[in-house]
Design a protein around this motif. Sequence first.
Motif, mmCIF file in Angstrom:
data_model
loop_
_atom_site.group_PDB
_atom_site.id
_atom_site.type_symbol
_atom_site.label_atom_id
_atom_site.label_comp_id
_atom_site.label_asym_id
_atom_site.label_seq_id
_atom_site.Cartn_x
_atom_site.Cartn_y
_atom_site.Cartn_z
ATOM 1 N N SER A 1 -41.831 35.667 -26.846
ATOM 2 C CA SER A 1 -40.454 35.611 -26.361
ATOM 3 C C SER A 1 -39.550 35.929 -27.537
ATOM 4 N N LYS A 2 -38.497 36.685 -27.274
ATOM 5 C CA LYS A 2 -37.587 37.076 -28.341
ATOM 6 C C LYS A 2 -36.182 36.567 -28.053
ATOM 7 N N ILE B 1 -38.962 36.027 -33.068
ATOM 8 C CA ILE B 1 -39.974 36.090 -32.011
ATOM 9 C C ILE B 1 -40.711 34.759 -31.972
ATOM 10 N N VAL B 2 -40.809 34.166 -30.801
ATOM 11 C CA VAL B 2 -41.534 32.914 -30.619
ATOM 12 C C VAL B 2 -42.925 33.233 -30.080
ATOM 13 N N ILE B 3 -43.938 32.731 -30.748
ATOM 14 C CA ILE B 3 -45.321 32.871 -30.302
ATOM 15 C C ILE B 3 -45.914 31.480 -30.153
ATOM 16 N N ASP B 4 -46.382 31.167 -28.960
ATOM 17 C CA ASP B 4 -46.975 29.869 -28.675
ATOM 18 C C ASP B 4 -48.451 29.917 -29.044
ATOM 19 N N PRO B 5 -48.931 28.990 -29.886
ATOM 20 C CA PRO B 5 -50.345 29.004 -30.286
ATOM 21 C C PRO B 5 -51.323 29.016 -29.116
ATOM 22 N N ASN C 1 -56.557 34.104 -34.714
ATOM 23 C CA ASN C 1 -55.576 33.606 -35.671
ATOM 24 C C ASN C 1 -54.463 34.621 -35.891
ATOM 25 N N LEU C 2 -53.269 34.122 -36.177
ATOM 26 C CA LEU C 2 -52.136 34.982 -36.495
ATOM 27 C C LEU C 2 -52.223 35.328 -37.978
ATOM 28 N N SER C 3 -52.655 36.537 -38.285
ATOM 29 C CA SER C 3 -52.897 36.937 -39.673
ATOM 30 C C SER C 3 -51.620 37.465 -40.324
ATOM 31 N N GLY D 1 -45.086 28.107 -32.589
ATOM 32 C CA GLY D 1 -45.086 26.757 -32.052
ATOM 33 C C GLY D 1 -44.834 26.791 -30.550
ATOM 34 N N PRO D 2 -44.905 25.604 -29.910
ATOM 35 C CA PRO D 2 -45.010 24.296 -30.552
ATOM 36 C C PRO D 2 -46.443 23.937 -30.937
#
Length: 276
Positions: free
Chosen positions: A4-5, A14-18, A24-26, A48-49
């Motif tokens: 989501s931006k 930019i929001v990235i939910d784990p 993994n986010l490298s 997050g979250p």
Amino acid sequence: MKFSKYHALGNDYIVIDPKDLNENLSDAHIKAICDRHFGIGSDGILFGPEKSDNCDFALRIFNPDSSEAEKSGNGLRIFSRYLWDQSLVAHNEFTIETKGGIVNSIVGDKGLSVSVGMGNVRFTHESIGEPEPRPETINVKGHEFTYYLANVGNPHCVIFLDDVNPSLAKEFGNIIENDPRFTNRTNVQFVKVIDNESIQIEIWERGAGYTYASGSSSTAAASVAHALGLCDSNINVQMPGGIINIKLNDQFFATMTGPVRKICDGDVCSEALNSL
């Protein structure tokens, strides 16, 4: 990879939910996603979250160069709005754990405005605070600047001038950010005092470069201005992207209030993640 931006006065994240990740986010992923030509483009990633033992939520913040930031005022407002959009919070106060400390947040105006308690501002880059800002000097390309240190959970270098403009930040910001005296680099604010209730700032953000707005930079600049007696305790901070309000109490606990806007939801294709 879902994302989501949002933007807060042109400072976009930019929001990235784990839970939406299969890997993994490298560092390479972060750089590819934030790239404005080969990726989505942003001033950083809010990851997050995550679970926290001490707070309602935990958040990690990454700069476009993949370095991890301790705190971001605009990032925290955006993340708070994201939590509200996901129905994880309502209009009651909640807490978020960051590497730069715990903050409390309240979402208002149907998600369009967020207030964040940024914590007590320290006039140093060290763990032990100074009671008041102390002037120091730095010479950059033949120009001598007087600066003041501030710590809002992340480091700031505040420079007061009679006039400020984007060219100043772009010409000198990167050099000051990476000066050896700042052991963990620094954010840089060029500040013009307008009156007792308002200042204007231009921002060079550590790990991101020139930005239209910054919540932590606004907090740092307003706190130093108030501590030096240049402004009152309720300060409107004018930036190219718009205005953030900073309120300070006697212990320099700063509360930041400003707008947030959602841009889009989407998916990042795997081939884009590997393009860089």
